[in-house]
Design a protein around this motif. Sequence first.
Motif, PDB file in Angstrom:
ATOM      1  N   UNK A  85     -31.656   9.371  13.433  1.00  0.00           N
ATOM      2  CA  UNK A  85     -32.557   8.222  13.283  1.00  0.00           C
ATOM      3  C   UNK A  85     -32.855   7.596  14.642  1.00  0.00           C
ATOM      4  N   UNK A  86     -31.816   7.332  15.429  1.00  0.00           N
ATOM      5  CA  UNK A  86     -32.017   6.748  16.759  1.00  0.00           C
ATOM      6  C   UNK A  86     -32.666   7.757  17.700  1.00  0.00           C
ATOM      7  N   UNK A  87     -32.272   9.034  17.587  1.00  0.00           N
ATOM      8  CA  UNK A  87     -32.838  10.065  18.460  1.00  0.00           C
ATOM      9  C   UNK A  87     -34.353  10.154  18.325  1.00  0.00           C
ATOM     10  N   UNK A  88     -34.885   9.807  17.147  1.00  0.00           N
ATOM     11  CA  UNK A  88     -36.322   9.911  16.911  1.00  0.00           C
ATOM     12  C   UNK A  88     -37.089   8.643  17.269  1.00  0.00           C
ATOM     13  N   UNK A  89     -36.385   7.593  17.696  1.00  0.00           N
ATOM     14  CA  UNK A  89     -37.081   6.346  18.030  1.00  0.00           C
ATOM     15  C   UNK A  89     -37.816   6.474  19.361  1.00  0.00           C
ATOM     16  N   UNK A  90     -38.895   5.721  19.497  1.00  0.00           N
ATOM     17  CA  UNK A  90     -39.658   5.714  20.745  1.00  0.00           C
ATOM     18  C   UNK A  90     -38.794   5.250  21.914  1.00  0.00           C
ATOM     19  N   UNK A  91     -37.923   4.262  21.667  1.00  0.00           N
ATOM     20  CA  UNK A  91     -37.088   3.722  22.743  1.00  0.00           C
ATOM     21  C   UNK A  91     -36.143   4.785  23.301  1.00  0.00           C
ATOM     22  N   UNK A  92     -35.517   5.551  22.409  1.00  0.00           N
ATOM     23  CA  UNK A  92     -34.579   6.577  22.859  1.00  0.00           C
ATOM     24  C   UNK A  92     -35.321   7.688  23.602  1.00  0.00           C
ATOM     25  N   UNK A  93     -36.466   8.076  23.074  1.00  0.00           N
ATOM     26  CA  UNK A  93     -37.242   9.126  23.719  1.00  0.00           C
ATOM     27  C   UNK A  93     -37.758   8.682  25.083  1.00  0.00           C
ATOM     28  N   UNK A  94     -38.119   7.410  25.202  1.00  0.00           N
ATOM     29  CA  UNK A  94     -38.560   6.883  26.504  1.00  0.00           C
ATOM     30  C   UNK A  94     -37.393   6.871  27.487  1.00  0.00           C
ATOM     31  N   UNK A  95     -36.212   6.484  26.986  1.00  0.00           N
ATOM     32  CA  UNK A  95     -35.022   6.501  27.830  1.00  0.00           C
ATOM     33  C   UNK A  95     -34.749   7.902  28.357  1.00  0.00           C
ATOM     34  N   UNK A  96     -34.802   8.888  27.462  1.00  0.00           N
ATOM     35  CA  UNK A  96     -34.558  10.276  27.861  1.00  0.00           C
ATOM     36  C   UNK A  96     -35.570  10.720  28.920  1.00  0.00           C
ATOM     37  N   UNK A  97     -36.826  10.366  28.721  1.00  0.00           N
ATOM     38  CA  UNK A  97     -37.873  10.712  29.695  1.00  0.00           C
ATOM     39  C   UNK A  97     -37.605  10.057  31.039  1.00  0.00           C
ATOM     40  N   UNK A  98     -37.280   8.752  31.019  1.00  0.00           N
ATOM     41  CA  UNK A  98     -37.049   8.018  32.265  1.00  0.00           C
ATOM     42  C   UNK A  98     -35.849   8.574  33.024  1.00  0.00           C
ATOM     43  N   UNK A  99     -34.816   8.983  32.292  1.00  0.00           N
ATOM     44  CA  UNK A  99     -33.630   9.535  32.949  1.00  0.00           C
ATOM     45  C   UNK A  99     -33.932  10.890  33.592  1.00  0.00           C
ATOM     46  N   UNK A 100     -34.722  11.716  32.903  1.00  0.00           N
ATOM     47  CA  UNK A 100     -35.078  13.009  33.494  1.00  0.00           C
ATOM     48  C   UNK A 100     -35.982  12.813  34.710  1.00  0.00           C
ATOM     49  N   UNK A 101     -36.867  11.817  34.657  1.00  0.00           N
ATOM     50  CA  UNK A 101     -37.694  11.481  35.816  1.00  0.00           C
ATOM     51  C   UNK A 101     -36.805  11.036  36.972  1.00  0.00           C
ATOM     52  N   UNK A 102     -35.800  10.229  36.654  1.00  0.00           N
ATOM     53  CA  UNK A 102     -34.871   9.754  37.679  1.00  0.00           C
ATOM     54  C   UNK A 102     -34.142  10.918  38.353  1.00  0.00           C
ATOM     55  N   UNK A 103     -33.685  11.875  37.549  1.00  0.00           N
ATOM     56  CA  UNK A 103     -32.984  13.043  38.103  1.00  0.00           C
ATOM     57  C   UNK A 103     -33.903  13.813  39.050  1.00  0.00           C
ATOM     58  N   UNK A 104     -35.169  13.965  38.651  1.00  0.00           N
ATOM     59  CA  UNK A 104     -36.127  14.654  39.509  1.00  0.00           C
ATOM     60  C   UNK A 104     -36.287  13.946  40.847  1.00  0.00           C
ATOM     61  N   UNK A 105     -36.353  12.611  40.810  1.00  0.00           N
ATOM     62  CA  UNK A 105     -36.628  11.840  42.022  1.00  0.00           C
ATOM     63  C   UNK A 105     -35.401  11.618  42.896  1.00  0.00           C
TER      64      UNK A 105
END
Length: 214
Positions: A85-105
């Motif tokens: 349920x939480x994994x499918x929320x927009x907030x969690x997905x945005x967090x995952x995206x932001x963290x992967x962006x952070x790793x790239x940078x």
Amino acid sequence: MSKAVTVAMVRELRERTGAGMMDCKNALVETGGDVEAALDALRKKGLASAAKKAGRATTDGLVVSYIHAGGKIGVLLEINCETDFVARTDDFQQLAHDLSLHVAASQPRFIGRDEVTADVLEREKRIHREQAIESGKPEHIVERIVEGRMSKFFGENCLLEQPFVKDTDRKVEDVLKEAIAKLGENMRICRFARFQLGGDSTVAAAVSPAEGSS
């Protein structure tokens, strides 16, 4: 001097923190209508709430990918939570995206300081100790210098201790804890891999993989 708490102030605080309307109003009342002080108070409360959830099993989550710089840098990152349920929320997905962006940078080498290998730790400590001794520092303060330089090393190389690329006033660990407080579930960054065209790749994993991860 205290300010009257308005609906607009409550709404602004809610948008910035994700906290409930009453929590936002109470924080503003307690801080005399100071939005920034109320924001700090809610963050502290949220971090305390997150700490209580730290031992709970994280058996769900997402694997996300991020491609940056015209296909020259790529990241795969697994972040775990407790439920689908939480994994499918927009907030969690945005967090995952932001963290992967952070790793790239930010190019972290490890998730946290617990994942720094013994040989890397010993090498870094030896280098800093030798530098301090060669610069003529007294023996009794050499270890303090080494400790300070190791803290800097962790802050530069461990994902959780790096300044968050989208808000450098916060560490990645703070961003994660605030998400835990907001969404009400424990979360952890399980592993990531960063690839750079023509360069070395970095693969890092938490010491104890989350239950249910392979």
